[in-house]
Design an enzyme around this catalytic site. Structure first.
Site, PDB file in Angstrom:
ATOM      1  N   HIS B 291       0.829  -1.210   0.000  1.00  0.00           N
ATOM      2  CA  HIS B 291       0.000   0.000   0.000  1.00  0.00           C
ATOM      3  C   HIS B 291       0.870   1.268   0.000  1.00  0.00           C
ATOM      4  O   HIS B 291       0.726   2.137  -0.863  1.00  0.00           O
ATOM      5  CB  HIS B 291      -0.902  -0.025   1.236  1.00  0.00           C
ATOM      6  CG  HIS B 291      -1.814   1.150   1.352  1.00  0.00           C
ATOM      7  ND1 HIS B 291      -3.130   1.123   0.964  1.00  0.00           N
ATOM      8  CD2 HIS B 291      -1.601   2.411   1.807  1.00  0.00           C
ATOM      9  CE1 HIS B 291      -3.683   2.307   1.160  1.00  0.00           C
ATOM     10  NE2 HIS B 291      -2.779   3.101   1.682  1.00  0.00           N
ATOM     11  N   GLU B 292       1.778   1.327   0.950  1.00  0.00           N
ATOM     12  CA  GLU B 292       2.609   2.536   1.055  1.00  0.00           C
ATOM     13  C   GLU B 292       3.559   2.651  -0.136  1.00  0.00           C
ATOM     14  O   GLU B 292       3.869   3.750  -0.590  1.00  0.00           O
ATOM     15  CB  GLU B 292       3.383   2.540   2.379  1.00  0.00           C
ATOM     16  CG  GLU B 292       2.508   2.490   3.641  1.00  0.00           C
ATOM     17  CD  GLU B 292       1.432   3.566   3.703  1.00  0.00           C
ATOM     18  OE1 GLU B 292       1.589   4.632   3.060  1.00  0.00           O
ATOM     19  OE2 GLU B 292       0.414   3.352   4.397  1.00  0.00           O
ATOM     20  N   HIS B 295       1.826   4.421  -2.824  1.00  0.00           N
ATOM     21  CA  HIS B 295       1.991   5.873  -2.648  1.00  0.00           C
ATOM     22  C   HIS B 295       3.397   6.299  -3.074  1.00  0.00           C
ATOM     23  O   HIS B 295       3.589   7.318  -3.731  1.00  0.00           O
ATOM     24  CB  HIS B 295       1.806   6.259  -1.177  1.00  0.00           C
ATOM     25  CG  HIS B 295       0.380   6.230  -0.689  1.00  0.00           C
ATOM     26  ND1 HIS B 295      -0.611   6.978  -1.258  1.00  0.00           N
ATOM     27  CD2 HIS B 295      -0.196   5.547   0.341  1.00  0.00           C
ATOM     28  CE1 HIS B 295      -1.764   6.764  -0.603  1.00  0.00           C
ATOM     29  NE2 HIS B 295      -1.532   5.897   0.370  1.00  0.00           N
ATOM     30  N   GLU B 321      -4.413   7.816  -3.090  1.00  0.00           N
ATOM     31  CA  GLU B 321      -4.931   6.557  -2.551  1.00  0.00           C
ATOM     32  C   GLU B 321      -5.263   5.569  -3.668  1.00  0.00           C
ATOM     33  O   GLU B 321      -5.175   4.358  -3.478  1.00  0.00           O
ATOM     34  CB  GLU B 321      -6.161   6.849  -1.689  1.00  0.00           C
ATOM     35  CG  GLU B 321      -6.616   5.689  -0.850  1.00  0.00           C
ATOM     36  CD  GLU B 321      -5.683   5.381   0.320  1.00  0.00           C
ATOM     37  OE1 GLU B 321      -4.719   6.150   0.562  1.00  0.00           O
ATOM     38  OE2 GLU B 321      -5.902   4.351   0.982  1.00  0.00           O
TER      39      GLU B 321
END
Lengths: 543, 543
Positions: B291-292, B295, B321
């Site tokens: 997830h990160e 980003h 996101e």
């Protein structure tokens, strides 16, 4: 004396607010500087240079605000500043000095220095890894050119200043290009004076090193038990335990790993030390931790309520170094300290130390041996490393030595002074970060620190008779309390030499350092214990 | 059209210089913010609040400089800004918008917000550890009071703006107190619109979750093979390998450990992601890293040459996101991704996975289960967690819900929406850092991100037919290149909705998200694959 008017009180509060804001900006830059050395990814390097330059520029703008000058002039003549021993007068005096220096420096130069030294340090890391001085040389040239400009700007601020070693200036001639830089780190110190003091020290040290060598001190380094295998994770545990035992507060600090160990005091609640572990060099990390923790204890002991003002700042690099060397050497390499810690080390490193006695171990951690790397040097030869750098940076700055000739000059100095020659530049002139970081005039404060440390330690043992017996029980809180009282809590209220004089009750003097070395190493190497000529009180003063 | 005069070119360069300096200041604060979450010692907390406040204050001063306003007015009317699609006009337009917002905020409020949210985050850590909402409540009150002030200041900047989901504003009534905060994160988005879109989504999701439950989806969580022992050091190696394989450049970034995972883009060469490892929860760290990293790939893909200007910035949190969710879920939880990575995981965690098949594993990492913790939630229930927070923060900000009643309201919402009740506030209303950090209006962008991600992924698979076959060979460079082209390199040149429309070739639409969920989980849970009513194109639009 009239009580200060409410007017000057208001001006003083305005002054302190401005000082604290400058302190905050500096502390932001300190976080970024720490990050740069510890965790920053390589791809960030050019951005980091720009960030540091911007912060330095803003700091410079605010620190040269004419309003600040007005405040300082008004307060300088006020009754608030007239009480010489008060915190208020010290704050006004020191801020006035800082302001006078700052307004001499063009903003562009300040930004350029911040950016260039940020980038140069990163280039230095790469050049050192590759042992490639040629790669670093253009950066050194840039740094030197900027430092020469800085010195030229600051030169006139030096007039009418008292010499840092207790004498009026003037007798040794006009200020040199090195003086303004030196004065930044050790307020009041002067090149001519240092040449004399350091010359004397060299004259005492060189024959003493020879005497130890003749006593059979220099064994084969490959044999040392300290070169056995000391697992790094356990080194870390022992080093952090010792740091905490000496009083370093990990709630208000940290210990990380960097290429070159350092301590940075971001605030009294945020003091960060670093080290570098080598599985085959137990003493490297352990003593570098004690050294940096010595700096850290000073930073953690500064008066929090005065944070961001001179009264809450460390006084000079020499005094800072006195704290690191005192804990590293006078405490950390002593028999009493290891009476407590050796059994712990024995249990921590069973494989490496199971057949080693305390006596052997003390011999190893105090082995005198001309060597190549300053931060690995023993207590006796250490100052010779510093004196080499002092000579070389004087010559580099003045232009007497071209950077192209530095490796050769470095190697020649080592051969002449210590009888050893670097195999490459990584263990030669690239070993220290200082020049990359623009820290010209910084090295001599190491030797001043050793001199101060010996004086402070002699005084502390006189004031606290059970001190070393305490070390043998793992206790050193009394010594820390004594240093807190005499040095840490005093901030920058007094000039460095005045602070030391107040603490030890006499003038700056290298004799206690030589006396300490002769006593300790005379015992370890079975030398005659009679003091050599010139070791008496005042012996380090010029003849 | 006349070519821009050299005058306006000079003004434009001055504007960019000012923008880059603001960017630099922000990036310094970002380093300090990262440090605060990762390595800062606890004793530094009050100093850190002061540092953040000072930087925010300086940024505010510079960002509200009347000269900047002059430049923007002049350039706004110049031919340079007239070419709507040019980088120059986008930079002027966006900087003008930022300036208009900034000059509405008093410096004292900006500083107070920076300081208060810095301290509140530290209090939140302690309160969460102690599961003690009462300890955190006064801080939440302070943050809310400041955010209400901020909203009031910014309200008038919202007039005459286009709605963020493609419609003109006005039909749903006047802007609310929540709108200006939402607009900060998702330019153009409005509360009234979100209520409708989210209401529809809830209506589709709730019966779908029920359908899965009835299909026997909710087994005993204690049984999951993901709760076996996964040594943390090996979790780290696997997570970093996957991150690097997806294209995260560790030369220009790092991965560290924090209480709450995050990504911070300090610059395109300095992108830092964090995670939190739990030996008994393999999926936690692994998917939070993906997830990160999603980003992070966006931040690393922003155009470096435009750094510090809108053209070099990410466009909105929703789009941000979309990147994280796309890599985490559409790629990272897919069969094709694990066709390549499962054998690696098998070798990495032999003890935990030796008797587990790929089918079992896919079932586990995609298990649908109403749960308490948002960041641990599965893809299907995740948006329900967001909708709960959206409702609650609307009520907190407007004052309809008192902070004293938050824990009860939180627990009631969870019971009602997901049928689960937190045992304590640490797994209830204290679980997320957002409110402590002042991030009110931030949560809804998570669901917008899911909607955008589904649209982008549907388009990418249409554009790149061999995409999923590539994942099965450990290759995803094509997808990254596609996202670089459509999203990353575009910076903030277009409004968020315009950017997505350009990328996917149609308006914002939640149907692809529901279609993806029905397809994937229909297969996993053996449900009927016929689309539910209201899933057609435009289904998420108001009825």
């Amino acid at each position: 004396m009239a009580s200060p008017s409410s007017d000057s009180r208001a001006l003083y509060e305005e002054l302190l607010k401005s000082s604290r804001e400058l302190g905050l900006l500096g502390s932001c830059a300190a976080v970024l500087g720490w990050d740069e050395q510890t965790y920053m990814p390589p791809g960030a390097s050019s951005l980091r240079g720009d960030q540091m330059a911007l912060l330095a520029g803003i700091q410079h703008d605010r620190g040269t605000d004419p309003r600040l000058g007005e405040l300082l002039e008004n307060l300088h003549d006020s009754s608030l500043a007239a009480e010489l021993d008060s915190i208020e007068s010290a704050n006004v005096r020191q801020l006035r000095r800082d302001y006078a220096r700052r307004i001499k420096l063009p903003r562009a130069l300040v930004e350029d220095l911040a950016r260039t030294t940020s980038l140069a340090q990163q280039e230095w890391v790469g050049a050192k890894h590759a042992s490639d001085f040629a790669r670093f040389r253009p950066w050194l040239d840039r740094v030197l050119a900027l430092k020469r400009q800085e010195s030229a700007c600051l030169l006139e601020c030096l007039e009418d200043r008292r010499d840092g070693l207790g004498n009026e200036q003037g007798s040794e001639g006009a200020a040199t290009i090195y003086d303004p830089l030196l004065d930044e780190y050790e307020q009041g110190a002067r090149t001519a004076r240092l040449r004399v003091v350091f010359g004397d020290l060299r004259e005492s040290l060189s024959p003493f090193v020879k005497q130890i060598a003749e006593a059979g001190g220099m064994r084969n380094p490959g044999e040392s038990v300290l070169r056995r295998r000391f697992p790094i994770d356990r080194q870390r545990v022992l080093a952090e335990s010792a740091a905490a035992a000496l009083g370093f507060d990990f709630q208000r600090g940290r210990l990380d790993v960097t290429e070159h160990p350092f301590c940075t005091g971001i605030g009294s609640g945020d003091v960060r030390v670093t080290t570098k572990y080598d599985e085959r060099r137990f003493d490297d990390a352990f003593f570098s931790v004690l050294h940096e923790v010595g700096h850290g204890l000073y930073e953690q002991g500064l008066p929090t309520e005065s944070w961001g003002t001179p009264a809450g700042e460390s006084v000079s690099l020499g005094v800072h170094e006195s704290q690191s060397r005192l804990w590293e050497n006078f405490v950390g390499r002593s028999r009493s300290f290891w009476s407590y810690w050796f059994p712990v080390a024995h249990r921590t490193f069973h494989d490496a130390l199971h057949d080693v006695t305390l006596e052997q171990f003390l011999g190893e951690i105090n082995r005198v041996e001309p060597s190549l790397i300053r931060i690995q040097a023993d207590e006796v030869t250490y100052n010779l490393h510093v004196l080499i750098r002092f000579d070389l940076e004087l010559a580099l700055l003045s232009g007497d030595l071209a950077t192209a000739d530095l490796p050769e000059a470095w190697n020649a100095k080592y051969a002449e002074t210590l009888g050893v020659t670097p195999a490459n530049d990584a263990e030669g002139c690239l070993q220290d970060v200082h020049w990359a970081a623009g820290l010209i005039g910084y090295f001599p404060t190491y030797t001043l620190g050793n001199i101060y440390a010996a004086q402070l330690y002699a005084r502390a043992t006189a004031d606290l008779p059970g001190l070393e017996a305490g070390f043998a029980r793992g206790e050193s809180a009394d010594l820390l309390a004594w240093l807190r009282d005499k040095i840490h809590r005093q901030g920058r209220r007094y000039a460095p030499t005045d602070l030391i004089e107040r603490a030890v009750g006499g003038p700056i003097d290298a004799a206690p350092l030589m006396a300490h070395l002769r006593r300790k190493y005379g015992e370890l190497y079975g030398l005659s214990s009679s003091p050599a000529p010139g070791d008496g009180p005042g012996a380090s003063q010029p003849r």
